[in-house]
Design a protein around this motif. Structure first.
Motif, PDB file in Angstrom:
ATOM      1  N   GLU A 131      75.632   5.197  68.533  1.00 21.40           N
ATOM      2  CA  GLU A 131      75.724   5.704  67.212  1.00 21.40           C
ATOM      3  C   GLU A 131      76.010   6.967  66.878  1.00 21.40           C
ATOM      4  N   ARG A 132      75.769   8.041  68.030  1.00 22.94           N
ATOM      5  CA  ARG A 132      76.110   9.532  67.526  1.00 22.94           C
ATOM      6  C   ARG A 132      77.646   9.441  67.806  1.00 22.94           C
ATOM      7  N   VAL A 133      78.045   8.813  68.855  1.00 23.44           N
ATOM      8  CA  VAL A 133      79.548   8.926  68.716  1.00 23.44           C
ATOM      9  C   VAL A 133      80.292   8.243  67.563  1.00 23.44           C
ATOM     10  N   ALA A 134      79.692   7.522  66.940  1.00 20.81           N
ATOM     11  CA  ALA A 134      80.308   6.759  65.935  1.00 20.81           C
ATOM     12  C   ALA A 134      80.605   7.665  64.591  1.00 20.81           C
ATOM     13  N   ARG A 135      78.974   8.699  64.496  1.00 24.70           N
ATOM     14  CA  ARG A 135      78.970   9.573  63.348  1.00 24.70           C
ATOM     15  C   ARG A 135      79.924  10.361  63.747  1.00 24.70           C
ATOM     16  N   LEU A 136      80.066  10.910  64.780  1.00 27.63           N
ATOM     17  CA  LEU A 136      80.960  11.919  65.051  1.00 27.63           C
ATOM     18  C   LEU A 136      82.238  11.745  64.801  1.00 27.63           C
ATOM     19  N   MET A 137      82.881  10.744  65.200  1.00 26.53           N
ATOM     20  CA  MET A 137      84.288  10.113  65.082  1.00 26.53           C
ATOM     21  C   MET A 137      84.349  10.091  63.475  1.00 26.53           C
ATOM     22  N   ALA A 138      83.316   9.435  62.833  1.00 27.06           N
ATOM     23  CA  ALA A 138      83.687   9.359  61.437  1.00 27.06           C
ATOM     24  C   ALA A 138      83.805  10.804  60.570  1.00 27.06           C
ATOM     25  N   MET A 139      83.125  11.885  61.462  1.00 32.36           N
ATOM     26  CA  MET A 139      83.543  13.219  60.713  1.00 32.36           C
ATOM     27  C   MET A 139      84.930  13.668  61.077  1.00 32.36           C
ATOM     28  N   GLU A 140      85.511  13.259  62.177  1.00 32.66           N
ATOM     29  CA  GLU A 140      86.759  13.365  62.616  1.00 32.66           C
ATOM     30  C   GLU A 140      87.792  12.656  61.699  1.00 32.66           C
ATOM     31  N   GLU A 141      87.467  11.605  61.535  1.00 25.83           N
ATOM     32  CA  GLU A 141      88.485  10.765  60.929  1.00 25.83           C
ATOM     33  C   GLU A 141      88.344  10.556  59.422  1.00 25.83           C
ATOM     34  N   GLY A 142      87.498  11.076  58.795  1.00 27.81           N
ATOM     35  CA  GLY A 142      87.395  10.874  57.198  1.00 27.81           C
ATOM     36  C   GLY A 142      86.279  11.380  56.605  1.00 27.81           C
ATOM     37  N   GLY A 143      86.009  10.910  55.385  1.00 33.85           N
ATOM     38  CA  GLY A 143      84.720  11.565  54.873  1.00 33.85           C
ATOM     39  C   GLY A 143      85.143  13.044  54.229  1.00 33.85           C
ATOM     40  N   GLY A 144      86.064  13.160  54.071  1.00 34.36           N
ATOM     41  CA  GLY A 144      86.435  14.688  53.374  1.00 34.36           C
ATOM     42  C   GLY A 144      86.364  15.890  54.283  1.00 34.36           C
ATOM     43  N   THR A 145      85.894  15.628  55.534  1.00 33.61           N
ATOM     44  CA  THR A 145      85.803  16.566  56.472  1.00 33.61           C
ATOM     45  C   THR A 145      87.199  16.976  57.333  1.00 33.61           C
ATOM     46  N   CYS A 200      81.845  24.190  66.860  1.00 31.73           N
ATOM     47  CA  CYS A 200      82.843  24.184  67.567  1.00 31.73           C
ATOM     48  C   CYS A 200      84.300  23.804  67.047  1.00 31.73           C
ATOM     49  N   GLY A 201      84.189  23.282  65.781  1.00 29.70           N
ATOM     50  CA  GLY A 201      85.526  23.042  65.221  1.00 29.70           C
ATOM     51  C   GLY A 201      85.948  21.835  65.222  1.00 29.70           C
ATOM     52  N   HIS A 202      85.541  20.927  66.128  1.00 23.39           N
ATOM     53  CA  HIS A 202      86.121  19.633  66.455  1.00 23.39           C
ATOM     54  C   HIS A 202      85.098  18.549  67.014  1.00 23.39           C
ATOM     55  N   PRO A 203      84.625  17.444  66.061  1.00 24.17           N
ATOM     56  CA  PRO A 203      83.702  16.638  66.325  1.00 24.17           C
ATOM     57  C   PRO A 203      84.041  15.584  67.641  1.00 24.17           C
ATOM     58  N   ARG A 204      85.297  15.489  68.026  1.00 23.37           N
ATOM     59  CA  ARG A 204      85.942  14.837  68.942  1.00 23.37           C
ATOM     60  C   ARG A 204      85.426  15.210  70.331  1.00 23.37           C
ATOM     61  N   TRP A 205      85.506  16.800  70.401  1.00 24.70           N
ATOM     62  CA  TRP A 205      84.825  17.441  71.580  1.00 24.70           C
ATOM     63  C   TRP A 205      83.617  16.978  72.003  1.00 24.70           C
ATOM     64  N   LEU A 206      82.527  17.037  70.848  1.00 23.41           N
ATOM     65  CA  LEU A 206      81.311  16.472  71.178  1.00 23.41           C
ATOM     66  C   LEU A 206      81.082  15.042  71.629  1.00 23.41           C
ATOM     67  N   ALA A 207      81.805  14.313  70.830  1.00 28.15           N
ATOM     68  CA  ALA A 207      81.837  12.936  71.125  1.00 28.15           C
ATOM     69  C   ALA A 207      82.290  12.411  72.291  1.00 28.15           C
ATOM     70  N   SER A 208      83.219  13.075  72.913  1.00 33.48           N
ATOM     71  CA  SER A 208      83.738  12.655  74.220  1.00 33.48           C
ATOM     72  C   SER A 208      82.674  13.128  75.188  1.00 33.48           C
ATOM     73  N   ALA A 209      82.110  14.454  75.117  1.00 33.44           N
ATOM     74  CA  ALA A 209      81.000  14.937  76.007  1.00 33.44           C
ATOM     75  C   ALA A 209      79.864  14.064  75.867  1.00 33.44           C
ATOM     76  N   LEU A 210      79.507  13.596  74.878  1.00 30.48           N
ATOM     77  CA  LEU A 210      78.218  12.587  74.870  1.00 30.48           C
ATOM     78  C   LEU A 210      78.629  11.376  75.846  1.00 30.48           C
ATOM     79  N   THR A 211      79.825  10.734  75.674  1.00 24.34           N
ATOM     80  CA  THR A 211      80.224   9.687  76.351  1.00 24.34           C
ATOM     81  C   THR A 211      80.295   9.971  77.784  1.00 24.34           C
ATOM     82  N   ARG A 212      80.666  11.073  78.230  1.00 23.83           N
ATOM     83  CA  ARG A 212      80.838  11.515  79.793  1.00 23.83           C
ATOM     84  C   ARG A 212      79.455  11.778  80.133  1.00 23.83           C
ATOM     85  N   ILE A 213      78.836  12.336  79.439  1.00 18.82           N
ATOM     86  CA  ILE A 213      77.185  12.583  79.662  1.00 18.82           C
ATOM     87  C   ILE A 213      76.480  11.268  79.958  1.00 18.82           C
ATOM     88  N   HIS A 214      76.625  10.417  78.968  1.00 17.61           N
ATOM     89  CA  HIS A 214      75.864   9.054  79.108  1.00 17.61           C
ATOM     90  C   HIS A 214      76.337   8.300  80.462  1.00 17.61           C
TER      91      HIS A 214
END
Length: 327
Positions: A276-290, A218-232
């Motif tokens: 944990e899933r949201v934290a991993r996705l936000m790490a992709m969004e915010e750093g780690g060379g991605t 989808c090109g943006h980890p934040r979208w999935l992170a936000s979706a997981l929070t809303r679904i939860h």
């Protein structure tokens, strides 16, 4: 690493299956268990997708009946380099979704009406990208195999009970349970629990991998992170009667559809924690060379729709679709 771990867990499940069969009935028990598993696998291979969709009374939709949903998934499928899957909608208020089908060519994606109504278009894109990641990884097949083996181990446990009560598969101790009543008791008590733990470990491993690849699609980890929070949040305040009646299918969904039960629920959870899933996705969004210039880089640019921008919601039409929740 995730694929290697899944392979190790599948091997553990298979070893557990073979060991349980041997403890119950020796070589004869192994052969009986193998025949049962073969029949179950054949049924699961050809009929599991349709069976799951029927269990949830999913209705198929297309470009005419659900144009926005269809166009969104079509764009994501092109980003993922996958054929267009069949699309289904399940009438329930709980926001959730799953993928099924034995291969990318036979894949089907199902979303609940609660998910399509409550989430924004970007969040739905993240969810559908996650499900397409399961399709590309062939996780639906992996989980069908593990569920089948777990079911076969459950059958062996029942055989162990009858073996201890009625003297085994035959009466010849050399060909039956090599540990006698102790072996049957161990299989009856421990094998189903061990099989369930391994099955859930495989499911949780595949969820992390699908989150990672889904973010790329989808090109943006934040979208999935936000979706997981809303679904939860939505799942905590809504029930899913069909899922409660069919708990064996819980691992298929992007979020566990079942109500939490007791303090030991985390051990037998079908999914990793949302935090944990949201934290991993936000790490992709915010750093780690991605991240490049505040946007997630798509590593599969050659498979994306020509002219699509990194970070835009995929669309079949060639323009970024408008934002906002769906009705």
């Amino acid at each position: 690493m995730g694929l290697m771990r899944t392979g190790v867990l599948l091997a553990a499940m298979t070893a557990l299956f073979m060991g349980a069969g041997y403890l119950v009935g020796g070589r004869g028990g192994v052969m009986i268990a193998l025949l049962l598993a073969a029949g179950m696998n054949l049924f699961a291979w050809w009929g599991s997708a349709g069976m799951v969709l029927r269990l949830y009374k999913a209705r198929e939709v297309d470009a005419r009946s659900a144009p926005e949903f269809h166009d969104l998934v079509a764009g994501l499928a092109r980003n993922a380099g996958l054929p267009m899957p069949r699309l289904y909608v399940i009438d329930t208020d709980q926001p959730n979704a799953f993928a099924t089908g034995r291969s990318p060519e036979n894949a089907a994606l199902a979303a609940t009406t609660g998910l399509l109504r409550r989430l924004s278009r970007e969040e739905i894109a993240g969810v559908m990208a996650h499900e397409l990641a399961h399709v590309r990884h062939r996780d639906t097949l992996i989980m069908t195999v593990t569920a089948t083996i777990a079911g076969a181990i459950g059958m062996i446990a029942n055989m162990a009970m009858f073996s201890s009560l009625f003297g085994g598969f035959g009466g010849n101790r050399e060909n039956n349970n090599p540990l006698g009543g102790l072996g049957a008791l161990l299989v009856m008590l421990l094998a189903p629990m061990a099989a369930t733990i391994v099955q859930l470990a495989i499911s949780r491993t595949r969820e992390f991998e699908a989150d990672r690849l889904g973010a790329e699609i989808c090109g943006h980890p934040r979208w999935l992170a936000s979706a997981l929070t809303r679904i939860h949040e939505g799942a905590e305040h809504s029930s899913f009667a069909a899922a409660e009646r069919n708990p064996a299918t819980a691992h298929l969904f992007i979020h566990a559809p079942l109500a939490a039960r007791g303090s030991v629920g985390s051990l037998f959870a079908t999914h990793p924690s949302t935090e944990e899933r949201v934290a991993r996705l936000m790490a992709m969004e915010e750093g780690g060379g991605t991240v490049d210039g505040g946007r997630f880089r798509q590593p599969h640019r050659e498979t994306a729709r020509p002219g699509a921008r990194s970070g835009s919601v995929p669309s079949a039409g060639g323009e970024a679709p408008r934002r906002g929740p769906w009705g």
